[in-house]
Design a protein around this motif. Structure first.
Motif, PDB file in Angstrom:
ATOM      1  N   ALA A  39      40.217  55.958  54.273  1.00 18.95           N
ATOM      2  CA  ALA A  39      40.004  56.813  53.091  1.00 18.95           C
ATOM      3  C   ALA A  39      40.541  56.121  51.838  1.00 18.95           C
ATOM      4  CB  ALA A  39      40.685  58.162  53.277  1.00 18.95           C
ATOM      5  N   ASP A  60      40.616  52.804  51.406  1.00 19.11           N
ATOM      6  CA  ASP A  60      39.621  51.779  51.069  1.00 19.11           C
ATOM      7  C   ASP A  60      38.446  52.385  50.317  1.00 19.11           C
ATOM      8  OD1 ASP A  60      41.017  49.683  52.180  1.00 19.11           O
ATOM      9  OD2 ASP A  60      40.081  49.891  54.148  1.00 19.11           O
ATOM     10  N   GLU A  61      38.041  53.563  50.779  1.00 17.80           N
ATOM     11  CA  GLU A  61      36.905  54.224  50.157  1.00 17.80           C
ATOM     12  C   GLU A  61      37.196  54.549  48.687  1.00 17.80           C
ATOM     13  OE1 GLU A  61      34.823  58.271  51.269  1.00 17.80           O
ATOM     14  OE2 GLU A  61      35.155  57.008  53.050  1.00 17.80           O
ATOM     15  N   GLU A  65      37.177  51.341  46.673  1.00 19.38           N
ATOM     16  CA  GLU A  65      35.827  50.821  46.430  1.00 19.38           C
ATOM     17  C   GLU A  65      35.170  51.478  45.222  1.00 19.38           C
ATOM     18  OE1 GLU A  65      33.629  50.948  50.104  1.00 19.38           O
ATOM     19  OE2 GLU A  65      34.933  49.366  50.928  1.00 19.38           O
ATOM     20  N   THR A  66      35.539  52.714  44.945  1.00 22.94           N
ATOM     21  CA  THR A  66      34.945  53.357  43.773  1.00 22.94           C
ATOM     22  C   THR A  66      35.415  52.673  42.486  1.00 22.94           C
ATOM     23  OG1 THR A  66      36.686  55.020  43.503  1.00 22.94           O
ATOM     24  CG2 THR A  66      34.864  55.595  44.952  1.00 22.94           C
TER      25      THR A  66
END
Lengths: 208, 118
Positions: free
Chosen positions: A36, A38-39, A42-43
């Motif tokens: 979560a 990393d997610e 990434e944004t």
């Protein structure tokens, strides 16, 4: 410069060690979940790093002497902008011409000149990009929507711990007399990895 | 996603029209960890803003002509402090983990992911 750089093992800076220690602690205690995390990061992918690569390329287009310096010692030429890579990181500029198109990959891991280009895109770190770019660069380029003339040779550069590459895309036609700032807007990140060309100036006009 | 209100509550966060900007990957990582730890209920956003603010104000006492540490250097120090104050980071746990990561990095050949063996 290279005598103090260890070739055999990895090195984390003091600050990276502190950040990793926090992440391990918070993960162990169940407060954060690495996927979560990393997610969320990434944004922000396009928001990390100084991204001065576009300026480097634009200057090399308008200043032949700078271009000369960039091609002979990219580390020093990039440092003229006040940015330096991590210790031991050596930059090499590779120039696209009508005969040769350059692409950069890191087959081993995901070495990337983030001090010049910002954070690597997700696909750069993916196994398919890393394995297929070497075997079938033309096919990979087609997936990025880039079709080159059959005569154009494609050269693939594999990054290492010591050497990072910067692709210098060809200056698009129809940009005579443009300022360095305006030219830099044409130099998108992917064009400096070699998975895109510099933007078409007509597109920049309509977008602006 | 990060609520713009949360960011608005923070003093002097580096940002442009599109949101926060980071000078290095680790900055984004510690930023994201803070958001996630807050979402997990570890601290209120006010507590965070106060801790960070206190850290940033340390620059006020720097002798003239001294280069101030970066924004995220303060952020990292503030985050460590708040976790210690909350009893999440106790004793030598952070310095032990740091040494463990250092050893892991040094015994990992370049190109392999660095893993913490425990």
């Amino acid at each position: 410069m290279s005598h103090d750089h260890d070739h055999d093992h990895s090195e984390l800076s003091e600050i990276e060690l502190r950040v990793r220690a926090l992440e391990t602690l918070l993960t162990d205690k169940g407060y954060i979940d690495p996927p979560a995390l990393d997610e969320l990061i990434e944004t922000y992918e396009t928001r990390i790093g100084p991204k001065n690569g576009a300026r480097v390329v634009a200057r090399s287009w308008i200043d032949p002497e700078y271009r000369q310096r960039l091609m002979s010692d990219a580390t020093a030429a990039i440092a003229e902008f006040g940015f330096t890579g991590r210790q031991g990181e050596h930059m090499v500029a590779v120039e696209n011409t009508p005969d040769t198109h350059n692409m950069v990959v890191c087959t081993l891991c995901s070495c990337y000149p983030w001090t010049v280009l910002g954070l690597p895109p997700v696909w750069y770190k993916s196994a398919p990009y890393r394995s297929r770019t070497v075997r079938d660069p033309r096919g990979v380029l087609a997936e990025f929507g880039v079709t080159l003339p059959k005569e154009t040779q494609i050269k693939v550069w594999d990054s290492t711990a010591e050497v990072r590459y910067l692709v210098v895309p060809m200056r698009p036609a129809g940009t005579d007399g443009w300022s360095e700032d305006k030219l830099a807007e044409l130099v998108v990140r992917d064009s400096m990895i070699g998975t895109a060309l510099a933007l078409d100036p007509a597109k920049l006009e309509t977008a602006a | 996603m990060t609520s713009p209100d949360l960011l608005a509550a923070l003093p002097a966060i580096p940002k442009d029209d599109g949101g926060p900007v980071f000078a290095a990957p680790w900055e984004a990582r510690v930023f994201a960890m803070t958001i996630k730890a807050h979402e997990a209920g570890l601290f209120s956003w006010n507590e965070w803003a106060e801790t960070l603010g206190a850290e940033l104000h340390k620059d006020d006492d720097l002798p003239l002509g001294t280069a101030a540490p970066g924004y995220y250097d303060h952020w990292l120090a503030a985050f460590e402090k708040l976790l210690t104050a909350k009893g999440v980071a106790t004793g030598s746990v952070l310095s032990d983990l740091k040494s463990a990561w250092d050893n892991a990095a040094k015994s990992t050949p370049h190109g392999q992911p660095i893993v913490l063996e425990r």
